[in-house]
Every structure is written in C-alpha cells, then in structure tokens.
Design a protein around this motif. Structure first.
Motif, PDB file in Angstrom:
ATOM      1  N   ILE A   1      24.740  26.424  43.759  1.00  0.00           N
ATOM      2  CA  ILE A   1      24.379  25.090  44.244  1.00  0.00           C
ATOM      3  C   ILE A   1      25.655  24.433  44.747  1.00  0.00           C
ATOM      4  CG2 ILE A   1      24.620  23.990  41.976  1.00  0.00           C
ATOM      5  CD1 ILE A   1      22.143  22.278  42.748  1.00  0.00           C
ATOM      6  N   LYS A   2      25.521  23.643  45.794  1.00  0.00           N
ATOM      7  CA  LYS A   2      26.698  22.996  46.374  1.00  0.00           C
ATOM      8  C   LYS A   2      26.500  21.488  46.386  1.00  0.00           C
ATOM      9  CE  LYS A   2      28.609  24.759  50.125  1.00  0.00           C
ATOM     10  NZ  LYS A   2      28.906  25.019  51.556  1.00  0.00           N
ATOM     11  N   LEU A   3      27.574  20.793  46.025  1.00  0.00           N
ATOM     12  CA  LEU A   3      27.634  19.343  46.085  1.00  0.00           C
ATOM     13  C   LEU A   3      28.585  18.995  47.224  1.00  0.00           C
ATOM     14  CD1 LEU A   3      26.848  16.677  44.612  1.00  0.00           C
ATOM     15  CD2 LEU A   3      28.927  16.975  43.257  1.00  0.00           C
ATOM     16  N   VAL A   4      28.101  18.203  48.190  1.00  0.00           N
ATOM     17  CA  VAL A   4      28.920  17.781  49.314  1.00  0.00           C
ATOM     18  C   VAL A   4      29.167  16.282  49.169  1.00  0.00           C
ATOM     19  CG1 VAL A   4      29.044  17.527  51.826  1.00  0.00           C
ATOM     20  CG2 VAL A   4      28.009  19.582  50.824  1.00  0.00           C
ATOM     21  N   ALA A   5      30.434  15.893  49.242  1.00  0.00           N
ATOM     22  CA  ALA A   5      30.805  14.482  49.174  1.00  0.00           C
ATOM     23  C   ALA A   5      31.253  14.026  50.555  1.00  0.00           C
ATOM     24  CB  ALA A   5      31.942  14.286  48.177  1.00  0.00           C
ATOM     25  N   LEU A   6      30.734  12.905  51.011  1.00  0.00           N
ATOM     26  CA  LEU A   6      31.154  12.266  52.253  1.00  0.00           C
ATOM     27  C   LEU A   6      31.999  11.061  51.878  1.00  0.00           C
ATOM     28  CD1 LEU A   6      27.713  12.378  54.073  1.00  0.00           C
ATOM     29  CD2 LEU A   6      29.612  13.997  54.315  1.00  0.00           C
TER      30      LEU A   6
END
Length: 109
Positions: A2-7
C-alpha cells in the motif's frame, strides 16, 4: 503493498531552496524512522516550463506492506515526531492512500 502519497506546500516564509534542504536533510531522516516503511521517496517540484505551475511544492511516496502495517506505523511515536516536524516547513499537507498501477517499465514474462 500500500502506498501513502503526501502532497505538500511549503511555508511562504521559506525559499524553495531552504524548503528542499529542510525536507531532505532534516525532516526525511525523522520520517524514515517510522516503523514498517518499505520505501520512501521525496519529489520536489521543479520549473514547470510552459505548463501552469502546480498548487504544490512537492510530494512524498511512502510504501508499507499492508494497511495494518501502515496503520501501525502512523500510530507510532516516530510518526508523531515526524508529524510535529511538518509545522517547521509546511503550510499545507494532504494525503492520498493509493493503489499503484505500473505502466512502464513493462514486466518481462
């Protein structure tokens, strides 16, 4: 996986250079200590050229083996420390939990 992307959007008081330096050299080692992380990548926005500039100064990608591993990592004291540190260089932070679909390079069967 699973991937968490932060903007992210930098504090207005920081130059782009100071923002990038802080993120890579101060914040990243704190974030990298979060238990269960399998990968961590920082993407700092560059010159957009002829395209309109983005609303963000960069993104981060963080991989975990499972949702449970991500939840445990995000509940850790190390994440609390890294989360508190974002106040030092970010004005805005949003997260996306994503399913990655690799288009290129194509896998060889």
């Amino acid at each position: 996986m699973i991937k968490l992307v932060a903007l992210v959007r930098r504090k207005a008081s920081l130059s782009k250079t100071a923002f990038a330096d802080y993120w890579v050299n101060v914040h990243a080692p704190l974030a990298a200590a979060i238990p269960g992380m399998r990968g961590y990548r920082i993407n700092i926005a560059g010159d957009a050229g002829g395209m309109p500039p983005a609303d963000y100064d960069g993104s981060a990608e963080i991989w975990f083996d499972s949702r449970e591993a991500m939840d445990a990592g995000l509940a850790s004291p190390e994440n609390d420390i890294a989360g508190k540190d974002t106040e030092n260089f970010l004005d805005h932070l949003e997260f996306l939990v994503v399913d990655e679909h690799v288009i290129l390079p194509k896998s060889v069967a």
